[in-house]
Design a protein around this motif. Sequence first.
Motif, PDB file in Angstrom:
ATOM      1  N   VAL A  36       0.846  -1.187   0.000  1.00  0.00           N
ATOM      2  CA  VAL A  36       0.000   0.000   0.000  1.00  0.00           C
ATOM      3  C   VAL A  36       0.888   1.245   0.000  1.00  0.00           C
ATOM      4  CG1 VAL A  36      -1.900  -1.137   1.216  1.00  0.00           C
ATOM      5  CG2 VAL A  36      -0.161   0.068   2.521  1.00  0.00           C
ATOM      6  N   GLY A  37       0.291   2.353  -0.395  1.00  0.00           N
ATOM      7  CA  GLY A  37       0.976   3.631  -0.338  1.00  0.00           C
ATOM      8  C   GLY A  37       0.938   4.182   1.074  1.00  0.00           C
ATOM      9  N   LEU A  38       1.521   5.333   1.274  1.00  0.00           N
ATOM     10  CA  LEU A  38       1.547   5.949   2.600  1.00  0.00           C
ATOM     11  C   LEU A  38       0.153   6.280   3.114  1.00  0.00           C
ATOM     12  CD1 LEU A  38       4.628   8.328   2.287  1.00  0.00           C
ATOM     13  CD2 LEU A  38       4.516   6.033   3.267  1.00  0.00           C
ATOM     14  N   ASP A  39      -0.805   6.420   2.185  1.00  0.00           N
ATOM     15  CA  ASP A  39      -2.178   6.731   2.582  1.00  0.00           C
ATOM     16  C   ASP A  39      -2.999   5.485   2.919  1.00  0.00           C
ATOM     17  OD1 ASP A  39      -2.366   5.674   0.048  1.00  0.00           O
ATOM     18  OD2 ASP A  39      -3.457   7.365  -0.815  1.00  0.00           O
ATOM     19  N   GLY A  40      -2.399   4.299   2.799  1.00  0.00           N
ATOM     20  CA  GLY A  40      -3.095   3.053   3.104  1.00  0.00           C
ATOM     21  C   GLY A  40      -3.876   2.480   1.938  1.00  0.00           C
ATOM     22  N   GLU A  41      -3.935   3.199   0.842  1.00  0.00           N
ATOM     23  CA  GLU A  41      -4.620   2.721  -0.366  1.00  0.00           C
ATOM     24  C   GLU A  41      -3.628   1.931  -1.231  1.00  0.00           C
ATOM     25  OE1 GLU A  41      -7.914   3.122  -0.893  1.00  0.00           O
ATOM     26  OE2 GLU A  41      -7.954   4.067   1.081  1.00  0.00           O
ATOM     27  N   LEU A  42      -4.129   1.339  -2.314  1.00  0.00           N
ATOM     28  CA  LEU A  42      -3.240   0.623  -3.226  1.00  0.00           C
ATOM     29  C   LEU A  42      -2.075   1.506  -3.640  1.00  0.00           C
ATOM     30  CD1 LEU A  42      -5.676  -1.178  -5.686  1.00  0.00           C
ATOM     31  CD2 LEU A  42      -4.145  -2.237  -4.042  1.00  0.00           C
ATOM     32  N   ALA A  43      -0.899   0.922  -3.682  1.00  0.00           N
ATOM     33  CA  ALA A  43       0.282   1.672  -4.105  1.00  0.00           C
ATOM     34  C   ALA A  43       0.138   2.039  -5.577  1.00  0.00           C
ATOM     35  CB  ALA A  43       1.532   0.835  -3.896  1.00  0.00           C
ATOM     36  N   SER A  44       0.657   3.190  -5.937  1.00  0.00           N
ATOM     37  CA  SER A  44       0.574   3.625  -7.333  1.00  0.00           C
ATOM     38  C   SER A  44       1.518   2.797  -8.198  1.00  0.00           C
ATOM     39  CB  SER A  44       0.930   5.107  -7.447  1.00  0.00           C
ATOM     40  OG  SER A  44       2.301   5.296  -7.171  1.00  0.00           O
ATOM     41  N   LEU A  45       1.226   2.753  -9.457  1.00  0.00           N
ATOM     42  CA  LEU A  45       2.073   2.024 -10.396  1.00  0.00           C
ATOM     43  C   LEU A  45       3.460   2.647 -10.449  1.00  0.00           C
ATOM     44  CD1 LEU A  45       2.116  -0.376 -12.274  1.00  0.00           C
ATOM     45  CD2 LEU A  45       1.283   1.087 -14.099  1.00  0.00           C
ATOM     46  N   SER A  46       3.549   3.960 -10.326  1.00  0.00           N
ATOM     47  CA  SER A  46       4.866   4.600 -10.337  1.00  0.00           C
ATOM     48  C   SER A  46       5.677   4.200  -9.102  1.00  0.00           C
ATOM     49  CB  SER A  46       4.732   6.119 -10.442  1.00  0.00           C
ATOM     50  OG  SER A  46       4.029   6.640  -9.342  1.00  0.00           O
ATOM     51  N   SER A  47       5.046   4.081  -7.945  1.00  0.00           N
ATOM     52  CA  SER A  47       5.751   3.637  -6.735  1.00  0.00           C
ATOM     53  C   SER A  47       6.226   2.199  -6.878  1.00  0.00           C
ATOM     54  CB  SER A  47       4.845   3.748  -5.512  1.00  0.00           C
ATOM     55  OG  SER A  47       4.596   5.078  -5.191  1.00  0.00           O
ATOM     56  N   LEU A  48       5.367   1.353  -7.421  1.00  0.00           N
ATOM     57  CA  LEU A  48       5.750  -0.048  -7.615  1.00  0.00           C
ATOM     58  C   LEU A  48       6.843  -0.186  -8.667  1.00  0.00           C
ATOM     59  CD1 LEU A  48       2.215  -1.661  -7.431  1.00  0.00           C
ATOM     60  CD2 LEU A  48       4.029  -1.801  -5.721  1.00  0.00           C
ATOM     61  N   SER A  49       6.811   0.664  -9.669  1.00  0.00           N
ATOM     62  CA  SER A  49       7.858   0.654 -10.695  1.00  0.00           C
ATOM     63  C   SER A  49       9.183   1.082 -10.086  1.00  0.00           C
ATOM     64  CB  SER A  49       7.496   1.593 -11.840  1.00  0.00           C
ATOM     65  OG  SER A  49       6.305   1.192 -12.455  1.00  0.00           O
ATOM     66  N   TYR A  50       9.166   2.131  -9.277  1.00  0.00           N
ATOM     67  CA  TYR A  50      10.381   2.598  -8.621  1.00  0.00           C
ATOM     68  C   TYR A  50      10.930   1.525  -7.690  1.00  0.00           C
ATOM     69  CZ  TYR A  50      13.562   5.631  -6.078  1.00  0.00           C
ATOM     70  OH  TYR A  50      14.679   6.176  -5.512  1.00  0.00           O
ATOM     71  N   ARG A  51      10.043   0.851  -6.981  1.00  0.00           N
ATOM     72  CA  ARG A  51      10.432  -0.221  -6.071  1.00  0.00           C
ATOM     73  C   ARG A  51      11.102  -1.366  -6.835  1.00  0.00           C
ATOM     74  NH1 ARG A  51       8.225  -4.613  -3.396  1.00  0.00           N
ATOM     75  NH2 ARG A  51       8.462  -4.534  -1.143  1.00  0.00           N
ATOM     76  N   LEU A  52      10.637  -1.617  -8.054  1.00  0.00           N
ATOM     77  CA  LEU A  52      11.189  -2.686  -8.882  1.00  0.00           C
ATOM     78  C   LEU A  52      12.626  -2.394  -9.311  1.00  0.00           C
ATOM     79  CD1 LEU A  52      10.736  -5.348 -10.414  1.00  0.00           C
ATOM     80  CD2 LEU A  52       9.733  -4.016 -12.261  1.00  0.00           C
ATOM     81  N   PHE A  53      13.016  -1.132  -9.355  1.00  0.00           N
ATOM     82  CA  PHE A  53      14.389  -0.788  -9.745  1.00  0.00           C
ATOM     83  C   PHE A  53      15.424  -1.387  -8.801  1.00  0.00           C
ATOM     84  CE2 PHE A  53      12.614   3.070 -12.011  1.00  0.00           C
ATOM     85  CZ  PHE A  53      12.883   2.557 -13.272  1.00  0.00           C
ATOM     86  N   PHE A  54      15.013  -1.778  -7.603  1.00  0.00           N
ATOM     87  CA  PHE A  54      15.937  -2.373  -6.646  1.00  0.00           C
ATOM     88  C   PHE A  54      16.157  -3.865  -6.894  1.00  0.00           C
ATOM     89  CE2 PHE A  54      14.627   1.479  -4.575  1.00  0.00           C
ATOM     90  CZ  PHE A  54      15.793   1.914  -3.966  1.00  0.00           C
ATOM     91  N   ALA A  55      15.369  -4.479  -7.752  1.00  0.00           N
ATOM     92  CA  ALA A  55      15.465  -5.918  -8.016  1.00  0.00           C
ATOM     93  C   ALA A  55      16.850  -6.357  -8.496  1.00  0.00           C
ATOM     94  CB  ALA A  55      14.399  -6.354  -9.005  1.00  0.00           C
ATOM     95  N   PRO A  56      17.525  -5.584  -9.353  1.00  0.00           N
ATOM     96  CA  PRO A  56      18.851  -6.034  -9.798  1.00  0.00           C
ATOM     97  C   PRO A  56      19.875  -6.172  -8.665  1.00  0.00           C
ATOM     98  CG  PRO A  56      18.022  -4.371 -11.294  1.00  0.00           C
ATOM     99  CD  PRO A  56      17.082  -4.424 -10.121  1.00  0.00           C
ATOM    100  N   LEU A  57      19.598  -5.603  -7.512  1.00  0.00           N
ATOM    101  CA  LEU A  57      20.524  -5.761  -6.393  1.00  0.00           C
ATOM    102  C   LEU A  57      20.472  -7.167  -5.808  1.00  0.00           C
ATOM    103  CD1 LEU A  57      19.984  -2.377  -4.526  1.00  0.00           C
ATOM    104  CD2 LEU A  57      21.848  -3.000  -6.060  1.00  0.00           C
ATOM    105  N   GLY A  58      19.399  -7.900  -6.130  1.00  0.00           N
ATOM    106  CA  GLY A  58      19.269  -9.306  -5.737  1.00  0.00           C
ATOM    107  C   GLY A  58      19.443  -9.549  -4.249  1.00  0.00           C
ATOM    108  N   PRO A  59      20.290 -10.521  -3.893  1.00  0.00           N
ATOM    109  CA  PRO A  59      20.481 -10.872  -2.479  1.00  0.00           C
ATOM    110  C   PRO A  59      21.008  -9.714  -1.624  1.00  0.00           C
ATOM    111  CG  PRO A  59      21.368 -12.583  -3.881  1.00  0.00           C
ATOM    112  CD  PRO A  59      20.995 -11.433  -4.777  1.00  0.00           C
TER     113      PRO A  59
END
Length: 91
Positions: A36-59
């Motif tokens: 969820v976003g900071l407001d408790g509602e579904l996270a925005s697609l832009s927030s989830l996209s930004y969060r995905l940028f950390f995936a290449p860091l792996g373990p």
Amino acid sequence: DLLFAVWLLIIYGYFAVLKRTRFRTLGYHLLGVRIVGLDGELASLSSLSYRLFFAPLGPLNWLIDLLWISGDPHRQSLRDKLARTYVVKQD
């Protein structure tokens, strides 16, 4: 090149778009959590996209999370803090 582009679309669809739906990813569904976003509602697609940028860091994400979460009063991972999201129990 086409195969690589298709894989990127599949990864983005699974780890960003699907997490925004009520179905969630398999792991999130089995664990009974959602993002969820900071407001408790579904996270925005832009927030989830930004969060995905950390995936290449792996373990390395796990190590960073262990160090970061232990000192965070909201138990929010660094990538969640930067993406302005929370992982919460479904109910």
